[in-house]
Design an enzyme around this catalytic site. Structure first.
Site, mmCIF file in Angstrom:
data_model
loop_
_atom_site.group_PDB
_atom_site.id
_atom_site.type_symbol
_atom_site.label_atom_id
_atom_site.label_comp_id
_atom_site.label_asym_id
_atom_site.label_seq_id
_atom_site.Cartn_x
_atom_site.Cartn_y
_atom_site.Cartn_z
ATOM 1 N N LYS A 1 2.985 42.418 -52.795
ATOM 2 C CA LYS A 1 2.997 42.686 -54.239
ATOM 3 C C LYS A 1 2.746 41.428 -55.065
ATOM 4 O O LYS A 1 2.090 41.493 -56.102
ATOM 5 C CB LYS A 1 4.297 43.350 -54.669
ATOM 6 C CG LYS A 1 5.515 42.458 -54.644
ATOM 7 C CD LYS A 1 6.736 43.176 -55.178
ATOM 8 C CE LYS A 1 7.972 42.326 -55.059
ATOM 9 N NZ LYS A 1 7.913 41.087 -55.818
ATOM 10 N N THR A 2 3.274 40.271 -54.607
ATOM 11 C CA THR A 2 3.041 39.024 -55.345
ATOM 12 C C THR A 2 1.555 38.701 -55.375
ATOM 13 O O THR A 2 1.014 38.249 -56.390
ATOM 14 C CB THR A 2 3.821 37.860 -54.704
ATOM 15 O OG1 THR A 2 5.215 38.208 -54.663
ATOM 16 C CG2 THR A 2 3.642 36.584 -55.496
ATOM 17 N N ASP B 1 7.488 41.941 -62.801
ATOM 18 C CA ASP B 1 7.784 42.001 -61.370
ATOM 19 C C ASP B 1 9.207 42.523 -61.165
ATOM 20 O O ASP B 1 10.069 42.364 -62.029
ATOM 21 C CB ASP B 1 7.641 40.595 -60.783
ATOM 22 C CG ASP B 1 7.653 40.594 -59.260
ATOM 23 O OD1 ASP B 1 7.490 41.674 -58.654
ATOM 24 O OD2 ASP B 1 7.818 39.507 -58.674
ATOM 25 N N GLU B 2 9.448 43.152 -60.013
ATOM 26 C CA GLU B 2 10.789 43.651 -59.653
ATOM 27 C C GLU B 2 11.372 44.522 -60.769
ATOM 28 O O GLU B 2 12.527 44.367 -61.177
ATOM 29 C CB GLU B 2 11.745 42.474 -59.357
ATOM 30 C CG GLU B 2 11.255 41.518 -58.280
ATOM 31 C CD GLU B 2 11.338 42.072 -56.874
ATOM 32 O OE1 GLU B 2 11.616 43.281 -56.735
ATOM 33 O OE2 GLU B 2 11.100 41.317 -55.918
ATOM 34 N N GLN C 1 14.376 49.152 -53.145
ATOM 35 C CA GLN C 1 15.024 47.837 -53.133
ATOM 36 C C GLN C 1 15.807 47.574 -54.413
ATOM 37 O O GLN C 1 16.022 46.422 -54.794
ATOM 38 C CB GLN C 1 13.974 46.750 -52.905
ATOM 39 C CG GLN C 1 13.272 46.865 -51.559
ATOM 40 C CD GLN C 1 12.319 45.716 -51.294
ATOM 41 O OE1 GLN C 1 12.739 44.563 -51.157
ATOM 42 N NE2 GLN C 1 11.032 46.022 -51.218
ATOM 43 N N ARG D 1 13.968 42.082 -44.293
ATOM 44 C CA ARG D 1 13.768 40.629 -44.393
ATOM 45 C C ARG D 1 13.216 40.067 -43.082
ATOM 46 O O ARG D 1 12.706 38.954 -43.050
ATOM 47 C CB ARG D 1 15.093 39.895 -44.688
ATOM 48 C CG ARG D 1 15.809 40.220 -45.990
ATOM 49 C CD ARG D 1 14.926 40.186 -47.188
ATOM 50 N NE ARG D 1 14.358 41.510 -47.454
ATOM 51 C CZ ARG D 1 13.281 41.745 -48.190
ATOM 52 N NH1 ARG D 1 12.610 40.741 -48.718
ATOM 53 N NH2 ARG D 1 12.838 42.975 -48.392
#
Length: 771
Positions: free
Chosen positions: A32-33, A224-225, A255, A614
């Site tokens: 996504k980044t 973002d997020e 998340q 992770r």
């Protein structure tokens, strides 16, 4: 536009369609980044002015990385024109420009959590309230929640529902504390972290010209997020995007794990209601983890009802099964995990940074810290005392803060008598009483004793007046000297450097304190160099950066090449080759506070999903059959979350490495499993479950071989010729026995490690078979 060549089809579509409201649902490890970065670069490539782009992230580190990536594509000078940063950093800059509208000085102080709690402690004491009932951390949480819901102190006091809640909790004075806190912060020219969002909402609400200016400046907004935004953040973004509606939010509802600090998952779930003509793109290919980890994570999150459906997949290797390990106690769990890490590190080429131990609560770190220290394994703890919270650093930073804002009462309180000037407690209390009586800042009192009489000795007045003149001289240099030059001047003239230097011969701690000050000055030097000769930045500029640092931004050189220990909440956004997810027990994870509500339980499950995802290569889950809590040994049941994972992706191990379902074969070849959710306590744990092969049942750990109730180590049934397995040295053969009772020793020959003499009481051997 060859920079788009590396994108997959889903990523490319999300990058190229940048007009209008857009939601990008990005699964864990789906890049996504990269999509955010390429989308911004593509927009600029297509003629969008960088000055018209606002990009909001949740860490300064993420913003910096994105700026650097965009700069490598379109040029660093253009990239610098983008307004990019965390919510708090971007809006603090907007507030500084418009501070006078709200009655604040431009160089207002930003109070950190420690400052806030210190001020609340003073207020609770001044109001003669019991600090055991009105604990500063609890009061801070209550005020924070109110601000995040845009409730002022007056709103709070006039809300019948809130007043009833406080009355029931036997804390009816919370509204009075909130009011006093708000007044004191305003008088001190200070905002806390929540104020940066709260006051921005006030600014945009009460000043239409300011709102219109930023609406037309930020024609394109990227967040973002988005699943982690709270009500205050949501409202700011919605207001700013109202004119052009070129808003792109990126996130993953799976998340969303920060409801405890106000994050509202409904912000992302209801995006389509806010923007009915929105475009939805899904990034479902995971580039981070192995197939087993991705599929296991999918099986976890599928149990949640409230979610946006997606199918995360990967082309990566199948990889190892997720290992599940049972320990008898929490201390044993620490030793097992430390040994596993030691073995893996020395079997593979890699760094300590490839490893992370993740836990639900900070208190769980103790057992792992002790075990790692005993094995000389370097580690760092996220969320511990950061560099900028160390006493000597806070002391010097307080001088810096006071230089920029003389009304900063927390900074003044910290340094007015450091280094010691002989200002007594009674004199200081009389100054505070005078300030409250005249309803002015403490600085007003000490800088104008003639105007505000105070009952303190004349010698003390003289010392305070000298201190005032010193601070005023620093302030006079604030604009004429760059940050590094003025910082050096303050460090020397304040007496801090001399004080710490004189203590250097006392011991290693004193040497470290002096070196920390040197490190701080070096950081300011680097800050001015990076800014460039044309605008090296003032000390106030540096202080603004420091005030907005997060844990993720605080890594120093000495933190590198160490294992990471952190809560799962802190791990979000990070990735490691080897993840050890510990303490998977009922009432610990999921938390006991979360098992009575489906909404809260689903958040705990999302937290478990975040933890598992992770891991890039290996994921190990562990739990203890018992652990100490409040001085008592409590028996534990394994977490329901383990049983919710599709058993095809799990491998159950004994404490020291043999597979509990593979008949002694490799972990990937045998699968034991939980045939139904845990309901029967300890007898449902791996090692006593149905479906276990005969070979694995024949494996007996040393603890199972004590023959009498209450029998000791002298009863351990081990003989010369037995084949055994040791957690570190592997398989070997017993060649000699000597001693008796607790002193009984065995000499064992290990093919890969040679002959070792081990004290059986501590050896933790597993008998494999008998020749």
């Amino acid at each position: 536009m060859n920079y788009l060549d590396g994108l997959n089809e889903s990523q490319r579509v999300a990058v190229e369609n940048f007009e209008g409201p857009t939601m990008v649902i990005a699964g864990a490890g789906s890049g996504k980044t990269r999509v955010l970065t390429m989308r911004i670069a593509f927009m600029i490539d297509r003629g969008v002015d960088p000055f018209n782009i606002l990009a909001l992230t949740f860490t300064n580190k993420a913003a910096k990385e994105m700026t650097e990536r965009i700069g490598s594509i379109i040029g660093s000078s253009e990239a610098k024109n983008i307004t990019m940063g965390t919510f708090h950093s971007v809006f603090s800059r907007i507030l500084r420009i418009n501070a006078d509208r709200l009655g604040y000085p431009q160089n207002f102080t930003i109070y950190d959590t420690q400052d806030t709690k210190s001020l609340l402690k003073d207020i609770i004491k001044e109001l003669n309230l019991d600090d055991k009932i009105y604990k500063p951390s609890m009061v801070y949480g209550r005020i924070s929640a109110a601000k995040n819901n845009l409730l002022s102190a007056d709103d709070y006091a006039h809300n019948p529902e809130i007043m009833e809640e406080d009355k029931i909790s036997q804390r009816p004075e919370l509204a009075r504390i909130y009011k006093a806190y708000a007044v004191r912060c305003f008088k001190a020219g200070a905002m806390d972290f929540d104020d940066l969002l709260y006051q921005t909402n006030i600014l945009l609400r009460d000043f239409p010209d300011v709102l219109s200016y930023y609406q037309h400046k930020f024609k394109y907004i990227l967040v973002d997020e988005y699943q982690d935004t709270n009500f205050a953040q949501y409202l700011i973004v919605k207001k700013l995007a109202a004119v052009f509606e070129n808003i792109c939010v990126v996130g993953d509802d799976a998340q969303s794990i920060y409801s405890f600090r106000g994050a509202n998952i409904q912000n992302i779930l209801n995006f389509r209601n806010d923007y009915p003509d929105y475009k939805l793109y899904k990034l479902e290919q995971n580039y981070r983890s192995t197939q087993n980890i991705v599929e296991a994570a999918n099986s976890i999150i599928s149990k949640n009802k409230e979610q946006i459906q997606k199918n995360v997949w990967t082309n990566n290797d199948k990889g190892n099964l997720i290992r599940v390990i049972r320990a008898m106690t929490d201390n044993e769990e620490g030793r097992i995990i430390a040994n596993k890490i030691f073995d893996v590190k020395h079997q593979e080429t890699g760094d300590w940074t490839d490893f992370a131990i993740l836990y639900r609560t900070n208190r769980q770190s103790r057992a792992f810290e002790e075990a790692l220290r005993k094995m000389n394994i370097p580690y760092k703890i996220y969320g511990g005392l950061s560099f900028y919270q160390r006493k000597e650093i806070k002391d010097l930073l307080s001088y810096f803060r006071l230089t920029a804002n003389q009304k900063d009462e927390e900074a003044l309180k910290r340094v007015i008598n450091y280094p010691k000037r002989g200002i007594g407690k009674t004199s200081w209390e009389n100054i505070i009483i005078a300030a409250n009586h005249h309803d002015v800042a403490i600085w007003d009192i000490i800088s104008e004793f003639g105007k505000y009489p105070v009952s303190i000795p004349s010698a003390t007045k003289q010392k305070i007046s000298e201190f005032v003149i010193m601070i005023q001289s620093f302030t006079a240099q604030l604009q004429s000297q760059n940050g590094y030059q003025l910082a050096q001047t303050i460090a020397k003239s304040s007496g801090i450097l001399k004080e710490l230097y004189s203590e250097k011969d006392k011991g290693p701690e004193e040497v470290e304190r002096y070196q920390n000050i040197e490190e701080l000055l070096a950081a300011i030097k680097e800050f001015t160099v990076q800014r460039g000769e044309e605008d090296p930045g003032t000390l106030a500029d540096f202080m603004m950066d420091v005030a907005l640092l997060t844990d993720a931004d605080n890594e120093t050189e000495e933190d590198k090449n160490k294992i990471s220990l952190m809560t799962i909440h802190s791990s979000k956004g990070l990735e490691f080759k080897h993840v050890y997810l510990v303490g998977l027990e009922e009432n610990l994870f999921p938390s006991q506070l979360s098992i009575n509500s489906r909404t809260e339980l689903e958040e705990e499950r999302r937290l478990f999903y975040v933890a598992v995802t992770r891991a890039e290569k290996n994921c190990t889950i562990s739990y203890a059959a018992s652990r100490f809590q409040w001085g008592n040994l409590i028996t534990s049941e394994p977490s329901r979350f383990i049983s919710e994972i599709n058993q095809d992706y799990l491998s159950f191990e004994t404490a020291y490495g043999t597979s509990q379902g593979g008949g002694g074969k490799s972990l990937n070849s045998g699968r034991g499993g939980f045939d139904k959710p845990f309901t029967g306590g300890l007898n449902r744990m791996p090692g006593s479950m149905s479906g276990q092969s005969g070979a694995s049942k024949s494996l007996k750990s040393m603890s199972e071989l004590t023959s009498k109730p209450g029998g000791g180590d002298e009863n351990i049934d081990i003989k010369v010729g037995y084949n055994v397995e040791h957690e570190r040295f592997g398989k070997g053969k017993v060649t000699k026995l000597e001693g008796a009772g607790v002193d009984r020793k065995a000499t064992i020959f290990f093919p890969h490690a040679g002959a070792k003499t081990l004290l059986l009481k501590f050896a933790k051997l597993t008998i494999l078979d008998i020749d």
